[in-house]
Motif scaffolding. Structure first.
Motif, short mmCIF file in Angstrom:
data_model
loop_
_atom_site.label_atom_id
_atom_site.label_comp_id
_atom_site.label_asym_id
_atom_site.label_seq_id
_atom_site.Cartn_x
_atom_site.Cartn_y
_atom_site.Cartn_z
N SER A 1 -1.54 6.89 7.48
CA SER A 1 -2.91 6.40 7.30
C SER A 1 -2.95 4.88 7.20
CB SER A 1 -3.55 7.04 6.07
OG SER A 1 -2.89 6.62 4.90
N VAL A 2 -1.97 4.28 6.56
CA VAL A 2 -1.91 2.82 6.46
C VAL A 2 -1.72 2.21 7.85
CG1 VAL A 2 -0.59 0.87 5.54
CG2 VAL A 2 -1.03 2.85 4.10
N ASN B 1 0.92 1.64 -4.07
CA ASN B 1 -0.25 2.52 -4.16
C ASN B 1 0.06 3.95 -3.73
OD1 ASN B 1 -1.55 0.19 -4.94
ND2 ASN B 1 -2.52 -0.14 -2.97
N HIS B 2 1.26 4.19 -3.21
CA HIS B 2 1.71 5.51 -2.77
C HIS B 2 0.77 6.13 -1.72
CE1 HIS B 2 4.71 5.32 -5.88
NE2 HIS B 2 3.76 5.07 -6.79
N GLU B 3 0.29 5.28 -0.82
CA GLU B 3 -0.53 5.81 0.27
C GLU B 3 0.39 6.34 1.37
OE1 GLU B 3 -3.79 3.38 1.72
OE2 GLU B 3 -3.76 2.23 -0.15
N ARG C 1 0.83 -1.21 0.00
CA ARG C 1 0.00 0.00 0.00
C ARG C 1 0.86 1.25 0.00
NH1 ARG C 1 -4.71 -0.57 4.44
NH2 ARG C 1 -4.94 1.63 3.86
N VAL C 2 1.99 1.20 0.69
CA VAL C 2 2.85 2.38 0.76
C VAL C 2 3.72 2.50 -0.50
CG1 VAL C 2 4.76 3.46 2.01
CG2 VAL C 2 2.88 2.42 3.26
N ASP D 1 -5.04 2.46 9.68
CA ASP D 1 -6.01 1.50 9.15
C ASP D 1 -5.74 0.09 9.65
OD1 ASP D 1 -7.31 3.48 7.76
OD2 ASP D 1 -6.40 2.99 5.81
#
Length: 103
Positions: free
Chosen positions: A16-17, A10-12, A6-7, A20
């Motif tokens: 926040s990851v 998906n460049h989140e 995700r990091v 979550d």
């Protein structure tokens, strides 16, 4: 692996990851990412518990060569002589200062 993807993919945002997934801190996630990159982009599971002590036997014991032993002895002697030299220099300076005070 999901959090790392995700990091990185998906460049989140890491914060926040981490929120979550219920991680205690985002630093934990960044440690995972650092280890992931260090291991050649592979996830390696670490064993749980204390690492086993390595038992030294005659077969896996390092053999010390005579040259290595002599080098180690010479390095130790050099270290001792340097310390002795520094001590004598300091002692000489104190003696000189003492003589100047007496004059």
């Amino acid at each position: 692996m999901e959090a790392i993807d995700r990091v990185l993919i998906n460049h989140e945002v890491g914060r926040s990851v981490a929120l979550d997934l219920g991680l205690s801190s985002e630093g934990m996630l960044f440690n995972w990412i650092r280890d992931y990159r260090k291991n050649g982009y592979n996830v390696i599971d670490k064993p749980i518990g204390r690492p086993r002590k390595k038992i030294i036997t005659k077969h896996n014991q390092k053999k010390i060569k005579p040259e290595d032993k002599k080098i180690k002895e010479l390095e130790e002697e050099l270290l001792y002589l340097r310390a002795e030299n520094a001590y004598l220099k300091a002692l000489r300076e104190l003696a000189i200062k003492d003589q100047k005070k007496q004059k």
